[in-house]
Write a protein that holds these residues in place. Sequence first.
Motif, mmCIF file in Angstrom:
data_model
loop_
_atom_site.group_PDB
_atom_site.id
_atom_site.type_symbol
_atom_site.label_atom_id
_atom_site.label_comp_id
_atom_site.label_asym_id
_atom_site.label_seq_id
_atom_site.Cartn_x
_atom_site.Cartn_y
_atom_site.Cartn_z
ATOM 1 N N PRO A 35 -2.833 20.011 -67.219
ATOM 2 C CA PRO A 35 -3.741 19.774 -66.093
ATOM 3 C C PRO A 35 -3.079 19.925 -64.722
ATOM 4 N N LEU A 36 -1.843 19.417 -64.569
ATOM 5 C CA LEU A 36 -1.177 19.547 -63.270
ATOM 6 C C LEU A 36 -0.949 21.014 -62.936
ATOM 7 N N ALA A 37 -0.489 21.793 -63.913
ATOM 8 C CA ALA A 37 -0.277 23.220 -63.682
ATOM 9 C C ALA A 37 -1.582 23.900 -63.282
ATOM 10 N N ARG A 38 -2.661 23.562 -63.967
ATOM 11 C CA ARG A 38 -3.943 24.202 -63.658
ATOM 12 C C ARG A 38 -4.446 23.815 -62.271
ATOM 13 N N MET A 39 -4.306 22.546 -61.904
ATOM 14 C CA MET A 39 -4.766 22.126 -60.591
ATOM 15 C C MET A 39 -3.922 22.748 -59.475
ATOM 16 N N LEU A 40 -2.612 22.829 -59.672
ATOM 17 C CA LEU A 40 -1.748 23.411 -58.646
ATOM 18 C C LEU A 40 -1.973 24.906 -58.507
ATOM 19 N N VAL A 41 -2.023 25.610 -59.636
ATOM 20 C CA VAL A 41 -2.248 27.053 -59.585
ATOM 21 C C VAL A 41 -3.630 27.354 -59.010
ATOM 22 N N GLY A 42 -4.635 26.604 -59.447
ATOM 23 C CA GLY A 42 -5.980 26.808 -58.934
ATOM 24 C C GLY A 42 -6.088 26.509 -57.452
ATOM 25 N N HIS A 43 -5.409 25.460 -57.011
ATOM 26 C CA HIS A 43 -5.439 25.096 -55.589
ATOM 27 C C HIS A 43 -4.766 26.174 -54.752
ATOM 28 N N ALA A 44 -3.630 26.666 -55.236
ATOM 29 C CA ALA A 44 -2.922 27.717 -54.514
ATOM 30 C C ALA A 44 -3.742 29.003 -54.445
ATOM 31 N N ALA A 45 -4.560 29.235 -55.484
ATOM 32 C CA ALA A 45 -5.385 30.443 -55.529
ATOM 33 C C ALA A 45 -6.706 30.280 -54.783
ATOM 34 N N GLY A 46 -6.967 29.078 -54.264
ATOM 35 C CA GLY A 46 -8.203 28.853 -53.520
ATOM 36 C C GLY A 46 -9.437 28.747 -54.400
ATOM 37 N N ASP A 47 -9.281 28.187 -55.613
ATOM 38 C CA ASP A 47 -10.411 28.065 -56.525
ATOM 39 C C ASP A 47 -11.516 27.216 -55.899
ATOM 40 N N LYS A 48 -12.743 27.716 -55.989
ATOM 41 C CA LYS A 48 -13.866 27.053 -55.312
ATOM 42 C C LYS A 48 -14.233 25.724 -55.948
ATOM 43 N N ARG A 49 -13.853 25.496 -57.204
ATOM 44 C CA ARG A 49 -14.120 24.208 -57.839
ATOM 45 C C ARG A 49 -12.953 23.244 -57.620
ATOM 46 N N ILE A 50 -11.742 23.766 -57.769
ATOM 47 C CA ILE A 50 -10.561 22.916 -57.743
ATOM 48 C C ILE A 50 -10.214 22.453 -56.334
ATOM 49 N N ASN A 51 -10.279 23.351 -55.363
ATOM 50 C CA ASN A 51 -9.827 23.002 -54.016
ATOM 51 C C ASN A 51 -10.526 21.787 -53.413
ATOM 52 N N PRO A 52 -11.864 21.719 -53.430
ATOM 53 C CA PRO A 52 -12.519 20.538 -52.846
ATOM 54 C C PRO A 52 -12.126 19.240 -53.551
ATOM 55 N N ALA A 53 -12.008 19.285 -54.881
ATOM 56 C CA ALA A 53 -11.657 18.076 -55.633
ATOM 57 C C ALA A 53 -10.246 17.617 -55.298
ATOM 58 N N VAL A 54 -9.279 18.554 -55.279
ATOM 59 C CA VAL A 54 -7.892 18.200 -54.984
ATOM 60 C C VAL A 54 -7.749 17.725 -53.541
ATOM 61 N N ASP A 55 -8.361 18.424 -52.599
ATOM 62 C CA ASP A 55 -8.244 18.053 -51.187
ATOM 63 C C ASP A 55 -8.822 16.662 -50.924
ATOM 64 N N ALA A 56 -9.953 16.360 -51.547
ATOM 65 C CA ALA A 56 -10.565 15.041 -51.368
ATOM 66 C C ALA A 56 -9.675 13.947 -51.942
ATOM 67 N N ALA A 57 -9.052 14.208 -53.088
ATOM 68 C CA ALA A 57 -8.173 13.214 -53.701
ATOM 69 C C ALA A 57 -6.931 12.972 -52.852
ATOM 70 N N LEU A 58 -6.339 14.035 -52.333
ATOM 71 C CA LEU A 58 -5.149 13.888 -51.481
ATOM 72 C C LEU A 58 -5.486 13.099 -50.221
ATOM 73 N N GLN A 59 -6.651 13.388 -49.643
ATOM 74 C CA GLN A 59 -7.065 12.658 -48.438
ATOM 75 C C GLN A 59 -7.306 11.182 -48.746
ATOM 76 N N ARG A 60 -7.911 10.902 -49.875
ATOM 77 C CA ARG A 60 -8.181 9.510 -50.239
ATOM 78 C C ARG A 60 -6.896 8.724 -50.431
ATOM 79 N N LEU A 61 -5.879 9.370 -51.031
ATOM 80 C CA LEU A 61 -4.597 8.704 -51.258
ATOM 81 C C LEU A 61 -3.686 8.768 -50.043
ATOM 82 N N GLY A 62 -4.018 9.629 -49.079
ATOM 83 C CA GLY A 62 -3.193 9.751 -47.882
ATOM 84 C C GLY A 62 -1.837 10.363 -48.142
ATOM 85 N N VAL A 63 -1.796 11.374 -49.034
ATOM 86 C CA VAL A 63 -0.530 12.007 -49.395
ATOM 87 C C VAL A 63 -0.662 13.516 -49.241
#
Length: 338
Positions: A152-180
């Motif tokens: 899962p971590l590999a998929r989320m990182l690779v997808g985020h780096a590739a600008g995946d339309k499903r993954i990016n909003p989910a990852v960005d929202a989680a990072l903002q919520r955690l403040g990291v």
Amino acid sequence: GNIGPFTNGYWGHPAYRLDPEVNLLALSHYLDALEFQRDYVRIHALLGGKNPHPQTYLVGGMASPLDPNSQAAINDNTLQELAQLAQRGIELVEQVYLPDLYAIAAVYPEWTRYGKGLGSYLAFGDYTLSAPEKGKPPAGGLFPGRAMEVGPLARMLVGHAAGDKRINPAVDAALQRLGVPAGALMSTLGRVLARGLETQLMAHYTLELVNRLRDNVAGGDLTIADNTKWDPRNWPGGRSLGVGFHEAPRGALSHWVVIEDQRIRNYQAVVPSTWNAGPRDEHGNPGPYEAALVGTPVVDPDRPLEILRTLHSFDPCMACAAHVYDGDGQIVTRVLVQ
């Protein structure tokens, strides 16, 4: 009384910092999830005949009959039940699983600094890959000549780096919520978070796929397989090479086959644990598990809770033993997980 799977907990360990109320809430939700799992796997059983290890896969598709008017096939009632189960899955993830994950993450912010591991990740996803000319899979989880983390971590990182339309909003929202920052995902806590985010994405995608299946059936499309390659007599003559790439829950999965004169000459599967649990290579470079443990502080060597946290973040698909050695190479403690 008997506390079953919690018997081996390191009770009183200083690294346990959750309040009693949060602990009880997490335990209650864990038991609720076990109950729900029994219902949710009906999706697997209804489509695949049984759970686990579905029995309806075949070359070119599935052997599950589709007929909206037959009680002996996947019909309208079955499709409605699938959709209801998928919706309940979304609700459990978004109302229970992720809130619990964020609540626990807030108590252990330092775990975004431990467990990074190799820093190299592999996800097959939708990439077009070619099999090596000799039809040989990467040995021992090395590609090409280096260890890679999958999952899962590999998929989320690779997808985020590739600008995946499903993954990016989910990852960005989680990072903002955690403040990291995004780099915090490369950690023990990030690995656990990635699995939670992917579960949310897959829960929604499951319902989407069920609805697409319902639309196909409503439109009269009852096709379940392409049988052009079912009969070996339709396979190419001589020597053929085949490879299939797939993302299993624990990571990248590939199947490799060599066919000679319409018979399987060699077959091999490279499973996620081949990648993540691989030992050191011939040059002494560590695999993902070992690399992720480097720099992890251990408060009590006799109760290596911190080591188990990082190993568990990979969700190992095996019985494993964690051996803790001192500076002289002597075993301090041994933990067996089955």
